[in-house]
Design a protein around this motif. Structure first.
Motif, PDB file in Angstrom:
ATOM      1  N   GLY A  23       0.825  -1.212   0.000  1.00  0.00           N
ATOM      2  CA  GLY A  23       0.000   0.000   0.000  1.00  0.00           C
ATOM      3  C   GLY A  23       0.853   1.253   0.000  1.00  0.00           C
ATOM      4  N   THR A  24       1.925   1.232   0.798  1.00  0.00           N
ATOM      5  CA  THR A  24       2.841   2.381   0.866  1.00  0.00           C
ATOM      6  C   THR A  24       3.495   2.616  -0.487  1.00  0.00           C
ATOM      7  OG1 THR A  24       3.323   2.061   3.214  1.00  0.00           O
ATOM      8  CG2 THR A  24       4.972   3.254   1.931  1.00  0.00           C
ATOM      9  N   VAL A  25       4.004   1.543  -1.090  1.00  0.00           N
ATOM     10  CA  VAL A  25       4.696   1.676  -2.375  1.00  0.00           C
ATOM     11  C   VAL A  25       3.724   2.207  -3.435  1.00  0.00           C
ATOM     12  CG1 VAL A  25       5.816   0.413  -4.260  1.00  0.00           C
ATOM     13  CG2 VAL A  25       6.424  -0.091  -1.878  1.00  0.00           C
ATOM     14  N   PHE A  26       2.492   1.662  -3.427  1.00  0.00           N
ATOM     15  CA  PHE A  26       1.500   2.053  -4.424  1.00  0.00           C
ATOM     16  C   PHE A  26       1.189   3.548  -4.333  1.00  0.00           C
ATOM     17  CE2 PHE A  26      -3.065   2.146  -5.878  1.00  0.00           C
ATOM     18  CZ  PHE A  26      -2.776   1.931  -7.214  1.00  0.00           C
ATOM     19  N   ILE A  27       0.874   4.011  -3.121  1.00  0.00           N
ATOM     20  CA  ILE A  27       0.497   5.426  -2.989  1.00  0.00           C
ATOM     21  C   ILE A  27       1.706   6.323  -3.218  1.00  0.00           C
ATOM     22  CG2 ILE A  27       0.799   5.792  -0.485  1.00  0.00           C
ATOM     23  CD1 ILE A  27      -1.974   7.239  -0.614  1.00  0.00           C
ATOM     24  N   PHE A  28       2.910   5.838  -2.853  1.00  0.00           N
ATOM     25  CA  PHE A  28       4.115   6.637  -3.095  1.00  0.00           C
ATOM     26  C   PHE A  28       4.336   6.846  -4.592  1.00  0.00           C
ATOM     27  CE2 PHE A  28       8.636   6.382  -4.332  1.00  0.00           C
ATOM     28  CZ  PHE A  28       9.016   7.658  -3.941  1.00  0.00           C
ATOM     29  N   VAL A  29       4.241   5.757  -5.355  1.00  0.00           N
ATOM     30  CA  VAL A  29       4.505   5.851  -6.802  1.00  0.00           C
ATOM     31  C   VAL A  29       3.533   6.828  -7.461  1.00  0.00           C
ATOM     32  CG1 VAL A  29       4.463   4.573  -8.985  1.00  0.00           C
ATOM     33  CG2 VAL A  29       5.568   3.576  -6.988  1.00  0.00           C
ATOM     34  N   ILE A  30       2.235   6.687  -7.125  1.00  0.00           N
ATOM     35  CA  ILE A  30       1.220   7.571  -7.720  1.00  0.00           C
ATOM     36  C   ILE A  30       1.466   9.036  -7.336  1.00  0.00           C
ATOM     37  CG2 ILE A  30      -1.264   8.101  -7.801  1.00  0.00           C
ATOM     38  CD1 ILE A  30      -1.394   5.393  -8.649  1.00  0.00           C
ATOM     39  N   THR A  31       1.690   9.291  -6.030  1.00  0.00           N
ATOM     40  CA  THR A  31       1.804  10.683  -5.585  1.00  0.00           C
ATOM     41  C   THR A  31       3.104  11.316  -6.048  1.00  0.00           C
ATOM     42  OG1 THR A  31       2.551   9.823  -3.442  1.00  0.00           O
ATOM     43  CG2 THR A  31       0.280  10.573  -3.582  1.00  0.00           C
ATOM     44  N   VAL A  32       4.171  10.526  -6.133  1.00  0.00           N
ATOM     45  CA  VAL A  32       5.447  11.127  -6.535  1.00  0.00           C
ATOM     46  C   VAL A  32       5.401  11.476  -8.026  1.00  0.00           C
ATOM     47  CG1 VAL A  32       6.973   9.202  -7.236  1.00  0.00           C
ATOM     48  CG2 VAL A  32       7.886  11.057  -5.868  1.00  0.00           C
ATOM     49  N   ILE A  33       4.738  10.653  -8.835  1.00  0.00           N
ATOM     50  CA  ILE A  33       4.615  10.952 -10.267  1.00  0.00           C
ATOM     51  C   ILE A  33       3.724  12.181 -10.468  1.00  0.00           C
ATOM     52  CG2 ILE A  33       3.696  10.141 -12.488  1.00  0.00           C
ATOM     53  CD1 ILE A  33       4.606   7.304 -11.667  1.00  0.00           C
ATOM     54  N   LEU A  34       2.535  12.158  -9.830  1.00  0.00           N
ATOM     55  CA  LEU A  34       1.615  13.295  -9.974  1.00  0.00           C
ATOM     56  C   LEU A  34       2.232  14.565  -9.408  1.00  0.00           C
ATOM     57  CD1 LEU A  34      -1.857  11.750  -8.998  1.00  0.00           C
ATOM     58  CD2 LEU A  34      -1.089  12.449 -11.271  1.00  0.00           C
ATOM     59  N   GLY A  35       2.879  14.444  -8.258  1.00  0.00           N
ATOM     60  CA  GLY A  35       3.414  15.616  -7.565  1.00  0.00           C
ATOM     61  C   GLY A  35       4.575  16.253  -8.307  1.00  0.00           C
ATOM     62  N   LEU A  36       5.577  15.458  -8.644  1.00  0.00           N
ATOM     63  CA  LEU A  36       6.749  16.022  -9.322  1.00  0.00           C
ATOM     64  C   LEU A  36       6.447  16.353 -10.778  1.00  0.00           C
ATOM     65  CD1 LEU A  36       9.744  13.951  -7.859  1.00  0.00           C
ATOM     66  CD2 LEU A  36       8.711  16.046  -7.016  1.00  0.00           C
ATOM     67  N   GLY A  37       5.559  15.571 -11.421  1.00  0.00           N
ATOM     68  CA  GLY A  37       5.169  15.853 -12.803  1.00  0.00           C
ATOM     69  C   GLY A  37       4.303  17.096 -12.889  1.00  0.00           C
ATOM     70  N   GLY A  38       3.259  17.142 -12.051  1.00  0.00           N
ATOM     71  CA  GLY A  38       2.365  18.306 -12.050  1.00  0.00           C
ATOM     72  C   GLY A  38       3.100  19.567 -11.625  1.00  0.00           C
ATOM     73  N   GLY A  39       4.075  19.393 -10.720  1.00  0.00           N
ATOM     74  CA  GLY A  39       4.843  20.543 -10.246  1.00  0.00           C
ATOM     75  C   GLY A  39       5.598  21.237 -11.359  1.00  0.00           C
ATOM     76  N   LEU A  40       6.034  20.451 -12.349  1.00  0.00           N
ATOM     77  CA  LEU A  40       6.755  21.038 -13.484  1.00  0.00           C
ATOM     78  C   LEU A  40       5.841  22.006 -14.233  1.00  0.00           C
ATOM     79  CD1 LEU A  40       9.274  21.128 -15.298  1.00  0.00           C
ATOM     80  CD2 LEU A  40       8.367  19.163 -16.534  1.00  0.00           C
ATOM     81  N   ILE A  41       4.586  21.572 -14.442  1.00  0.00           N
ATOM     82  CA  ILE A  41       3.624  22.427 -15.158  1.00  0.00           C
ATOM     83  C   ILE A  41       3.350  23.703 -14.349  1.00  0.00           C
ATOM     84  CG2 ILE A  41       1.263  22.541 -16.055  1.00  0.00           C
ATOM     85  CD1 ILE A  41       1.508  19.394 -16.314  1.00  0.00           C
ATOM     86  N   VAL A  42       3.115  23.531 -13.044  1.00  0.00           N
ATOM     87  CA  VAL A  42       2.833  24.706 -12.203  1.00  0.00           C
ATOM     88  C   VAL A  42       4.053  25.628 -12.143  1.00  0.00           C
ATOM     89  CG1 VAL A  42       2.107  25.486  -9.907  1.00  0.00           C
ATOM     90  CG2 VAL A  42       1.201  23.357 -10.824  1.00  0.00           C
ATOM     91  N   GLY A  43       5.252  25.025 -12.063  1.00  0.00           N
ATOM     92  CA  GLY A  43       6.477  25.821 -11.987  1.00  0.00           C
ATOM     93  C   GLY A  43       6.681  26.651 -13.241  1.00  0.00           C
ATOM     94  N   VAL A  44       6.424  26.052 -14.409  1.00  0.00           N
ATOM     95  CA  VAL A  44       6.553  26.781 -15.677  1.00  0.00           C
ATOM     96  C   VAL A  44       5.495  27.888 -15.754  1.00  0.00           C
ATOM     97  CG1 VAL A  44       6.252  26.582 -18.178  1.00  0.00           C
ATOM     98  CG2 VAL A  44       7.643  24.898 -16.961  1.00  0.00           C
ATOM     99  N   ALA A  45       4.277  27.561 -15.287  1.00  0.00           N
ATOM    100  CA  ALA A  45       3.194  28.555 -15.291  1.00  0.00           C
ATOM    101  C   ALA A  45       3.541  29.721 -14.358  1.00  0.00           C
ATOM    102  CB  ALA A  45       1.884  27.920 -14.850  1.00  0.00           C
ATOM    103  N   ARG A  46       4.144  29.389 -13.225  1.00  0.00           N
ATOM    104  CA  ARG A  46       4.526  30.400 -12.233  1.00  0.00           C
ATOM    105  C   ARG A  46       5.582  31.336 -12.800  1.00  0.00           C
ATOM    106  NH1 ARG A  46       5.583  33.134  -8.358  1.00  0.00           N
ATOM    107  NH2 ARG A  46       6.173  32.602  -6.243  1.00  0.00           N
ATOM    108  N   TYR A  47       6.404  30.832 -13.712  1.00  0.00           N
ATOM    109  CA  TYR A  47       7.487  31.615 -14.306  1.00  0.00           C
ATOM    110  C   TYR A  47       6.978  32.507 -15.440  1.00  0.00           C
ATOM    111  CZ  TYR A  47      12.054  32.671 -16.349  1.00  0.00           C
ATOM    112  OH  TYR A  47      13.158  33.320 -16.817  1.00  0.00           O
TER     113      TYR A  47
END
Lengths: 221, 224
Positions: A23-47
């Motif tokens: 369960g830990t591995v599953f939620i980690f993989v999903i959140t780390v992909i969404l979090g670091l991937g989505g963060g790139l879009i927000v970071g570019v938008a912020r710039y």
């Protein structure tokens, strides 16, 4: 101090703990992909120079960076369904809270990386006829992301630790299962020690790896 | 669905009590965590191998394990191990003091290491001992450089204290859970509580940014 350590019970209950680890591995993989991937879009938008793009991104970052992640998870679990009519189970609430929180933090990391790139690189891109998006994608981001790799890895480590918070709303992960084992066998010492050791054993090499990575990048720059 | 904040506002003093307790846990954890962090940093920098090894292990262990696991360990496991009565407040203060000290230790260490070696040699040349040099020359400069990282960590600590609600300490998060159950208004309660945290943390981070700008103006570099 006369406690008899009994890790045999933990080993007997290994299948219970294993469910949690998965369960830990599953939620980690999903959140780390969404979090670091989505963060790139927000970071570019912020710039972005356009305030219509950068302001919503900034508001998003400020809201999710300046509130505790546990509040976010619980808000998505109890308040979000009333507001939107969308039912959230423990998994979805935890994924939303942890991912959006990580997006906000990593957005600032990406933005710092983009800002650290010399202006001449932008001008060079323009000079050979590249559009803003082309320069960003082909010249700026590859270098910027490489520079912030250690900071992103640290965020990833935080995400892994944050996954334990999903247990608060009842998602089945390692800590949740340890609590179950502890309640059934009356062995909180061994149960919680086992969880701490598991996290340490997984993350310690990763932390050491980030030190190596930092040194390598410093040399390469 | 309709927003209705009346029920929440009627019991607003409950939330304020929770806020006071949140600040109390944060303050106490800082009070113990900062000196402990300094001690860990100095030990880790020590040339005495065993001491630096132990300090290094403590720092890495508390940085790589989730704070919620640490809290459960101190609350549920430690009382059995050493036969003490544990209250949620004590468990929280012990956990967050040690947990944040591990992070403060790295900030102290980064600050001390950022000071030029020539400063040490200068102090030695005029006959200062290690302790004197550390106290009078190195730490005053290092601490100035550490302030932004230190404030950022304190803000993280404030956010982490929400975990104490899981061992039934009456912090702001716990009071929110209680009030949401009592009023059947989780949307309003959790939104207001998120807003309270936001205002508090936003003000602290703005303050931190202002201090950082001031330090930058005075020509002082900062460490992260």
């Amino acid at each position: 101090m006369a406690h008899n350590w009994d890790f045999a019970t933990i080993l007997q209950n290994w299948p219970v703990l294993w469910v949690g680890i998965k369960g830990t591995v599953f939620i980690f993989v999903i959140t780390v992909i969404l979090g670091l991937g989505g963060g790139l879009i927000v970071g570019v938008a912020r710039y972005s120079k356009s305030p219509v793009v950068s302001w919503p991104a900034r508001a998003f970052v400020e809201v999710f960076r300046n509130t505790p992640v546990l509040v976010q998870i619980i808000w998505f679990y109890y308040a979000f369904p009333i507001l939107t009519g969308i039912e959230t189970d423990p998994f979805l609430a935890a994924v939303l809270g942890i991912s959006l929180n990580t997006m906000a933090f990593s957005a600032e990391i990406y933005r710092a990386g983009i800002q650290s790139i010399n202006r001449a690189q932008w001008e060079a891109g323009k000079a050979i006829g590249m559009s803003y998006n082309q320069t960003l994608r082909r010249i700026i981001l590859p270098v910027a992301v490489k520079r912030v790799l250690p900071a992103l890895t640290n965020r990833g480590i935080e995400v892994f630790k944050m996954s334990t918070l999903a247990s608060v709303v009842g998602y089945v992960e390692t800590l949740n299962q340890a609590k179950l084992i502890s309640d059934l066998n009356f062995n909180p010492i061994e149960s919680y020690t086992a969880v701490a050791v598991i996290f340490f054993v997984v993350l310690y090499p990763v932390v050491q790896g980030t030190y190596v990575l930092e040194r390598m990048l410093r040399k390469g720059d | 669905m309709e927003w209705n904040f009346l029920a929440v506002l009627r019991d607003f003093d409950l939330l304020m009590l929770g806020l006071v307790n949140t600040l109390k846990v944060t303050g106490l954890a800082l009070l113990f965590g900062v000196p402990l962090g300094l001690a860990l940093a100095l030990s880790r920098l020590s040339t005495f191998r065993i001491l630096s090894g132990i300090a290094g292990f403590i720092v890495e262990f508390f940085r790589t394990t989730p704070p919620l696991v640490q809290l459960f360990w101190f609350f549920f496991a430690l009382p059995i191990l050493i036969d003490v009565r544990m209250t949620p407040l004590i468990a929280a203060v012990v956990t967050f003091s040690i947990q944040s000290s591990a992070f403060f230790a790295e900030i102290f260490r980064g600050g001390i290491l950022s000071i030029d070696k020539g400063q040490w040699e200068g102090a030695k040349a005029i006959g200062m001992t290690y302790g004197q040099c550390q106290r009078r020359i190195i730490l005053p400069q290092a601490i100035k450089r550490m302030i932004p990282a230190f404030m950022e960590r304190s803000i993280e600590l404030l956010k982490t204290t929400t975990l104490v609600s899981t061992v039934a300490y009456t912090d702001l998060m716990f009071q929110a859970n209680e009030l949401a159950q009592k009023t059947f208004r989780p949307l309003e309660v959790y939104t207001i509580v998120a807003a309270i945290y936001f205002v508090l943390i936003f003000l602290f981070s703005q303050l931190s940014i202002a201090i950082e700008h001031r330090l930058a103006k005075s020509g002082e570099g900062t460490v992260r």
